[in-house]
Structure formats: C-alpha cells, structure tokens
Enzyme design. Structure first.
Site, mmCIF file in Angstrom:
data_model
loop_
_atom_site.group_PDB
_atom_site.id
_atom_site.type_symbol
_atom_site.label_atom_id
_atom_site.label_comp_id
_atom_site.label_asym_id
_atom_site.label_seq_id
_atom_site.Cartn_x
_atom_site.Cartn_y
_atom_site.Cartn_z
ATOM 1 N N LEU A 60 0.815 -1.208 0.000
ATOM 2 C CA LEU A 60 0.000 0.000 0.000
ATOM 3 C C LEU A 60 0.847 1.256 0.000
ATOM 4 O O LEU A 60 1.914 1.313 0.625
ATOM 5 C CB LEU A 60 -0.915 0.014 1.226
ATOM 6 N N SER A 61 0.369 2.266 -0.684
ATOM 7 C CA SER A 61 1.003 3.577 -0.619
ATOM 8 C C SER A 61 0.811 4.139 0.785
ATOM 9 O O SER A 61 -0.107 3.745 1.512
ATOM 10 C CB SER A 61 0.371 4.517 -1.640
ATOM 11 N N PRO A 62 1.665 5.067 1.211
ATOM 12 C CA PRO A 62 1.466 5.701 2.516
ATOM 13 C C PRO A 62 0.082 6.328 2.660
ATOM 14 O O PRO A 62 -0.531 6.253 3.740
ATOM 15 C CB PRO A 62 2.574 6.755 2.564
ATOM 16 N N ALA A 65 -2.419 3.491 3.338
ATOM 17 C CA ALA A 65 -2.230 2.982 4.693
ATOM 18 C C ALA A 65 -2.776 3.968 5.718
ATOM 19 O O ALA A 65 -3.444 3.584 6.696
ATOM 20 C CB ALA A 65 -0.755 2.705 4.954
#
Length: 246
Positions: A60-62, A65
């Site tokens: 997941l991308s930050p 997330a």
C-alpha cells in the site's frame, strides 16, 4: 538523506490539506516511527506516495495505509487482527499504535507470511504474530478483537470476522465489487464511510499467486478443446460446407 527526515516529510505531506489522509496525532507519530525500507524492494523510493507490487501483492502507498489506520482508530490497549497482511507494513504501524503482542496478522499466501515475518523482524517488530490462514475465516484462536482490518475487498463483511469482533469492536474494510467504498462496521452495521477505494478482491483457498489455479481441470479442458479446434485441417472444420462445394 536520513530516513527519519524522509519519514517526517512523508507524513507531513499526508497531513497537508492537499491530501489530508492523516489527522490524528497517534497515526502521525506511528507512521513517523516505522521504517518503510524493509517493506519495499527499492529503498530509494520507499517514502514516495505510491504503491508497489511485491511477491504478487500490492504494498500500500502511505496515503492508502493512512486512510485505513485513521478509519480503524485503534486504542493503545486494543487487540488487532490484520486480514491480508501482505508484506507487513500496516501491521508494523499498528504495533506502534498498540503493542506488538496485541497485533495479529494473517495472509492466505504462504510466501507472504514468511516475507511479512522477516520484514517485521527487520523493522523491529518481531513480536507481531503472522500466520497463514484463509482471511474469510479469521483467526479464532486469539479472538475476540477490538479492531479488525481487512486489506482486501469483499462484497459483504465475512461472517467469521464479524463473529470475532469484541463487543463494541470495529471492522474496517473495502466493501463492494467493481465499485468499492471504505467502511467501518460495528455491531453488524455500517457506521461510517470513508470514500471510494480500489483494492484487490479477497482471495479464497486456491487463488493465491503461488498456487495452482482453482478449477484447473475445467479450465484446462476448455483450453485443450480450443487448441484442438485450431489445429484441425481445413476439411475437418465443421463450419465449412464441403457437400455444397464443387
């Protein structure tokens, strides 16, 4: 550049009004503490706000997330189950938000379980339990859970996960098929919505990236029939009316 500085810059961007996906001090502090390098292959872009593919799953991308963690809203003493552990990054942040011993994670793909365990240990969270399980069945041995995070889409909340929630517990998941919405469920009812998302569907036994495809026999039968038809000589093709030819 110092990774701690990169993490601060990353979270600053998530808090900025342009993205505004992180709003709580707890999630902000946790994401500033957890290194992303162990969870991605290319350390040079570990703090870029983008997703990565690794071992057949999406890291997941930050931003993604952060949205999940804000929706989950765990308390310091909560017990948490992550369904779809992937490479383990979200579980690591949850270990910062609660305690390592309170975080349990499962994944249906065995090599991802090994990967998550290794990554979590490298990142400094060896106490997070990661096990290989069918996500739809949860992890009943350690239930009930105050929070359950499902990192895969389903058209309805899996019954086993609802049953493994503690009284007053919260399940956060992408709900829907083609069109998905991130929702929070408490007491069997949808209590909050957090906008549209796009997650891979939750896998069931036999659909893992590293296993034989489900219904393989029927699939192979269709494929062999197609290939056999293509190999026929002209006079064998049933769509040619040879009797009408001179």
């Amino acid at each position: 550049m110092d990774p701690a500085v990169l993490r601060d810059d990353m979270v600053d961007s998530l808090e900025h009004e342009a993205k505004a996906v992180v709003s709580s001090e707890q999630v902000s502090a946790a994401m500033r503490s957890v290194p992303r390098e162990p969870f991605v292959e290319d350390e040079s872009v570990a703090y870029a706000d983008r997703s990565f593919e690794r071992l057949g799953t999406r890291v997941l991308s930050p931003s993604a997330a952060g949205r999940l963690l804000e929706a989950l809203a765990p308390e310091p003493d909560d017990t948490v189950l992550v369904v779809g552990a992937g490479v383990g990054y979200t579980a690591a942040v949850l270990a910062e938000l609660t305690e390592e011993a309170n975080v349990h994670a499962i994944d249906i793909t065995r090599r991802l379980v090994y990967e998550a365990r290794s990554n979590l240990s490298t990142a400094g969270y060896p106490g997070v339990l990661v096990d290989r399980r069918d996500g739809a069945r949860g992890l009943a041995e350690y239930a009930p859970y105050d929070r359950i995070l499902l990192e895969a889409a389903a058209v309805e909340p899996p019954r086993a996960l609802l049953e493994q929630l503690a009284a007053g517990g919260r399940l956060v998941m992408p709900l829907g098929g083609g069109g998905q919405e991130l929702v929070a469920i408490e007491g069997g009812e949808r209590v909050a919505e957090y906008g549209t998302v796009a997650f891979h569907p939750m896998l069931v036994e036999g659909e893992q990236a590293d296993t034989v495809e489900r219904n393989r026999t029927r699939r192979e039968d269709r494929e062999h029939a197609r290939r056999a038809a293509e190999r026929r000589k002209g006079w064998e093709q049933n769509w040619i009316d040879w009797d009408g030819k001179v």
